[in-house]
Design a protein around this motif. Sequence first.
Motif, PDB file in Angstrom:
ATOM      1  N   VAL A  16      -6.533  18.501  -1.856  1.00 61.51           N
ATOM      2  CA  VAL A  16      -7.907  18.648  -2.516  1.00 61.51           C
ATOM      3  C   VAL A  16      -8.223  16.946  -2.165  1.00 61.51           C
ATOM      4  CG1 VAL A  16     -10.297  18.562  -2.501  1.00 61.51           C
ATOM      5  CG2 VAL A  16      -8.938  20.156  -2.428  1.00 61.51           C
ATOM      6  N   MET A  17      -7.387  16.337  -3.911  1.00 56.38           N
ATOM      7  CA  MET A  17      -7.559  15.259  -4.079  1.00 56.38           C
ATOM      8  C   MET A  17      -6.549  14.307  -4.084  1.00 56.38           C
ATOM      9  SD  MET A  17     -10.236  15.597  -6.213  1.00 56.38           S
ATOM     10  CE  MET A  17     -10.307  13.520  -6.514  1.00 56.38           C
ATOM     11  N   ASN A  18      -5.758  14.477  -3.078  1.00 56.99           N
ATOM     12  CA  ASN A  18      -4.031  13.740  -3.014  1.00 56.99           C
ATOM     13  C   ASN A  18      -3.902  14.153  -1.233  1.00 56.99           C
ATOM     14  OD1 ASN A  18      -2.422  12.194  -2.713  1.00 56.99           O
ATOM     15  ND2 ASN A  18      -0.637  13.161  -3.768  1.00 56.99           N
ATOM     16  N   ALA A  19      -5.306  14.123  -0.204  1.00 53.95           N
ATOM     17  CA  ALA A  19      -4.408  14.784   1.269  1.00 53.95           C
ATOM     18  C   ALA A  19      -3.028  14.106   1.245  1.00 53.95           C
ATOM     19  CB  ALA A  19      -5.127  15.055   2.042  1.00 53.95           C
ATOM     20  N   GLN A  20      -2.544  13.125   1.255  1.00 54.17           N
ATOM     21  CA  GLN A  20      -1.324  12.417   1.536  1.00 54.17           C
ATOM     22  C   GLN A  20      -0.261  13.164   0.943  1.00 54.17           C
ATOM     23  OE1 GLN A  20      -2.555   7.945   1.154  1.00 54.17           O
ATOM     24  NE2 GLN A  20      -3.342   8.423   4.109  1.00 54.17           N
ATOM     25  N   ASN A  21       0.557  12.466   1.506  1.00 53.23           N
ATOM     26  CA  ASN A  21       2.399  12.678   0.784  1.00 53.23           C
ATOM     27  C   ASN A  21       2.033  14.408   0.759  1.00 53.23           C
ATOM     28  OD1 ASN A  21       2.740   9.590   0.799  1.00 53.23           O
ATOM     29  ND2 ASN A  21       1.964   9.800  -1.275  1.00 53.23           N
ATOM     30  N   GLN A  22       1.999  14.536   1.990  1.00 52.74           N
ATOM     31  CA  GLN A  22       1.836  16.611   2.220  1.00 52.74           C
ATOM     32  C   GLN A  22       2.548  16.649   3.906  1.00 52.74           C
ATOM     33  OE1 GLN A  22       0.483  18.589  -0.094  1.00 52.74           O
ATOM     34  NE2 GLN A  22       0.117  17.315  -1.886  1.00 52.74           N
ATOM     35  N   ARG A  23       2.787  17.990   3.224  1.00 52.59           N
ATOM     36  CA  ARG A  23       3.672  18.430   4.341  1.00 52.59           C
ATOM     37  C   ARG A  23       2.259  19.814   4.819  1.00 52.59           C
ATOM     38  NH1 ARG A  23       9.975  18.906   4.582  1.00 52.59           N
ATOM     39  NH2 ARG A  23       9.228  17.209   5.746  1.00 52.59           N
ATOM     40  N   PHE A  24       1.568  19.969   5.396  1.00 50.70           N
ATOM     41  CA  PHE A  24       0.781  20.621   5.701  1.00 50.70           C
ATOM     42  C   PHE A  24       1.594  21.925   7.279  1.00 50.70           C
ATOM     43  CE2 PHE A  24      -1.863  17.472   4.759  1.00 50.70           C
ATOM     44  CZ  PHE A  24      -3.320  18.096   3.429  1.00 50.70           C
ATOM     45  N   ILE A  25       1.182  22.618   6.315  1.00 53.05           N
ATOM     46  CA  ILE A  25       2.131  23.716   7.591  1.00 53.05           C
ATOM     47  C   ILE A  25       1.134  24.956   8.387  1.00 53.05           C
ATOM     48  CG2 ILE A  25       3.844  26.319   7.395  1.00 53.05           C
ATOM     49  CD1 ILE A  25       4.387  24.776   4.435  1.00 53.05           C
ATOM     50  N   ILE A 164      -8.841  13.614   5.519  1.00 49.26           N
ATOM     51  CA  ILE A 164      -7.494  12.881   6.279  1.00 49.26           C
ATOM     52  C   ILE A 164      -7.915  13.385   7.453  1.00 49.26           C
ATOM     53  CG2 ILE A 164      -5.611  14.840   6.080  1.00 49.26           C
ATOM     54  CD1 ILE A 164      -4.021  12.528   6.816  1.00 49.26           C
ATOM     55  N   GLN A 165      -8.248  12.129   8.547  1.00 48.77           N
ATOM     56  CA  GLN A 165      -9.014  12.087   9.713  1.00 48.77           C
ATOM     57  C   GLN A 165      -7.780  12.926  11.138  1.00 48.77           C
ATOM     58  OE1 GLN A 165     -11.556   9.258  10.986  1.00 48.77           O
ATOM     59  NE2 GLN A 165     -12.021   9.454   8.885  1.00 48.77           N
ATOM     60  N   ASP A 166      -7.017  14.227  10.784  1.00 48.76           N
ATOM     61  CA  ASP A 166      -5.881  14.601  11.453  1.00 48.76           C
ATOM     62  C   ASP A 166      -5.329  15.719  11.228  1.00 48.76           C
ATOM     63  OD1 ASP A 166      -3.324  13.794  12.755  1.00 48.76           O
ATOM     64  OD2 ASP A 166      -3.054  12.694  11.656  1.00 48.76           O
ATOM     65  N   GLY A 167      -4.318  15.977  12.191  1.00 46.80           N
ATOM     66  CA  GLY A 167      -4.268  17.403  12.740  1.00 46.80           C
ATOM     67  C   GLY A 167      -3.214  18.069  13.275  1.00 46.80           C
ATOM     68  N   PRO A 168      -3.229  19.121  13.774  1.00 48.51           N
ATOM     69  CA  PRO A 168      -1.944  19.239  14.842  1.00 48.51           C
ATOM     70  C   PRO A 168      -1.620  18.726  16.106  1.00 48.51           C
ATOM     71  CG  PRO A 168      -3.971  21.322  14.297  1.00 48.51           C
ATOM     72  CD  PRO A 168      -3.726  20.276  13.817  1.00 48.51           C
ATOM     73  N   TYR A 169      -0.552  19.402  16.545  1.00 47.34           N
ATOM     74  CA  TYR A 169      -0.471  18.333  18.023  1.00 47.34           C
ATOM     75  C   TYR A 169      -1.078  16.533  17.890  1.00 47.34           C
ATOM     76  CZ  TYR A 169       0.752  18.339  23.244  1.00 47.34           C
ATOM     77  OH  TYR A 169       1.375  17.568  24.075  1.00 47.34           O
ATOM     78  N   TYR A 172      -6.754  14.547  16.110  1.00 47.44           N
ATOM     79  CA  TYR A 172      -7.517  13.684  14.950  1.00 47.44           C
ATOM     80  C   TYR A 172      -8.577  12.822  15.505  1.00 47.44           C
ATOM     81  CZ  TYR A 172      -6.959   8.933  17.956  1.00 47.44           C
ATOM     82  OH  TYR A 172      -6.848   8.244  18.570  1.00 47.44           O
ATOM     83  N   GLY A 173      -9.836  12.376  14.239  1.00 47.60           N
ATOM     84  CA  GLY A 173     -10.732  11.625  14.285  1.00 47.60           C
ATOM     85  C   GLY A 173     -11.614  12.890  13.767  1.00 47.60           C
ATOM     86  N   LEU A 174     -11.918  13.715  13.227  1.00 47.96           N
ATOM     87  CA  LEU A 174     -12.838  14.728  12.631  1.00 47.96           C
ATOM     88  C   LEU A 174     -13.249  13.813  11.451  1.00 47.96           C
ATOM     89  CD1 LEU A 174     -12.002  18.429  14.369  1.00 47.96           C
ATOM     90  CD2 LEU A 174     -14.473  16.630  14.518  1.00 47.96           C
ATOM     91  N   PRO A 175     -14.343  14.330  10.791  1.00 45.82           N
ATOM     92  CA  PRO A 175     -13.861  13.584   9.007  1.00 45.82           C
ATOM     93  C   PRO A 175     -13.364  14.830   8.224  1.00 45.82           C
ATOM     94  CG  PRO A 175     -16.082  14.435   9.520  1.00 45.82           C
ATOM     95  CD  PRO A 175     -15.513  14.535  11.162  1.00 45.82           C
ATOM     96  N   GLY A 176     -12.051  15.275   8.529  1.00 46.49           N
ATOM     97  CA  GLY A 176     -11.375  15.748   7.423  1.00 46.49           C
ATOM     98  C   GLY A 176     -10.740  17.018   8.005  1.00 46.49           C
ATOM     99  N   LEU A 177      -9.139  16.900   7.735  1.00 50.98           N
ATOM    100  CA  LEU A 177      -8.064  17.256   8.145  1.00 50.98           C
ATOM    101  C   LEU A 177      -8.767  19.213   8.958  1.00 50.98           C
ATOM    102  CD1 LEU A 177      -4.685  17.668   8.561  1.00 50.98           C
ATOM    103  CD2 LEU A 177      -5.054  19.089   6.796  1.00 50.98           C
ATOM    104  N   ILE A 178      -7.643  19.598  10.306  1.00 51.88           N
ATOM    105  CA  ILE A 178      -8.528  20.437  10.798  1.00 51.88           C
ATOM    106  C   ILE A 178      -7.315  21.470  10.479  1.00 51.88           C
ATOM    107  CG2 ILE A 178      -8.121  21.340  13.580  1.00 51.88           C
ATOM    108  CD1 ILE A 178      -8.213  18.357  14.231  1.00 51.88           C
ATOM    109  N   VAL A 179      -8.138  22.470  10.500  1.00 50.61           N
ATOM    110  CA  VAL A 179      -6.923  23.426   9.546  1.00 50.61           C
ATOM    111  C   VAL A 179      -6.934  24.673  10.680  1.00 50.61           C
ATOM    112  CG1 VAL A 179      -8.337  22.909   7.557  1.00 50.61           C
ATOM    113  CG2 VAL A 179      -9.262  24.743   8.394  1.00 50.61           C
ATOM    114  N   LYS A 180      -7.077  24.124  11.681  1.00 50.76           N
ATOM    115  CA  LYS A 180      -8.031  25.490  12.880  1.00 50.76           C
ATOM    116  C   LYS A 180      -7.770  24.837  14.439  1.00 50.76           C
ATOM    117  CE  LYS A 180      -9.231  30.220  13.789  1.00 50.76           C
ATOM    118  NZ  LYS A 180      -9.911  31.483  13.375  1.00 50.76           N
ATOM    119  N   LEU A 181      -7.565  25.778  14.945  1.00 49.94           N
ATOM    120  CA  LEU A 181      -7.791  24.804  16.445  1.00 49.94           C
ATOM    121  C   LEU A 181      -7.573  26.452  17.550  1.00 49.94           C
ATOM    122  CD1 LEU A 181      -8.566  22.230  17.713  1.00 49.94           C
ATOM    123  CD2 LEU A 181      -5.846  21.764  18.381  1.00 49.94           C
TER     124      LEU A 181
END
Length: 290
Positions: A16-25, A164-169, A172-181
């Motif tokens: 939560v405190m360090n969303a960068q430098n991460q590999r999201f699965i 982080i305003q990112d997500g799969p494929y 992007y562009g939402l105020p937080g990581l997309i965790v389900k799509l």
Amino acid sequence: MKKLITITLTLLLGVVMNAQNQRFIYEYKYIIDSTAKDKAETEIMLLDVASKGSKFYSKDSFESDSLMRVVMEKQLQAGNNELDLSSVKFKGKIRYTVEKMYPNYAMNFFNNLSAEEYMVQDVRKQDWKILPDKEKVGGFTTQKAVCDFAGRKWTAWFTSDLPIQDGPYKFYGLPGLIVKLEDVTHSHSFELKGNKKLPAGYEWKSTKNKERYSPLITVNEAKYRKAFKDYRADPMKSERQMIAQGIVIEEIDDSGKTVATSEKGKKDREARQISDIKKDNNIIELDLLR
């Protein structure tokens, strides 16, 4: 599969405190043939997030390609004229890579059409509508958002806990990581299943700079659309052009060995490719088929 996607809430909350430098699965479920909706495929996809940008790609395809390059280099250095890739287990059906460059999220999409590799400079954005609905996903409190993109209606659940305003494929562009799509037809869905830190010494580099045996074809989205349609209409065209130029095309069988290809074998392979393309009628960017 179970080992790959098993996670703990502690691991997820730890970023939560360090969303960068991460590999999201992410677990990606998709239906290839709209006439066979009971036959869903599953693939593990990785979203690598660093300070310069992100990359989204198939775990299995990346591992197979990396192993193949190592085996090929060893055999070439040993002076082998015929490559034997039987030791490589080819896995992964998703061959594309999506990269986004921060902070403006400029996007490149890499994909092979037959023997040609394309880099598509995609400037399209999602026009999100954020709704008040909330839902627990993987231990996170998420909020709902919807948009139309590439011929499909999509529903996303994002969490501001991961800023982080990112997500799969390409999303992007939402105020937080997309965790389900998921799209409205339930043909394509992505769900966050875990994360880990990027390897020590990881450096974000664009896929366009990797070593390759043939030149990368750079196009915009409109030109890629034409190339995609041309490929589906005649999947062997680029291969025939290469042969006409004197380039030797080698076919590798399921065991990884190079096999001699007769004229009948070429025709049989072309027939299989055309059949497979007809079944591949439920692609993620549905508007490419229109």
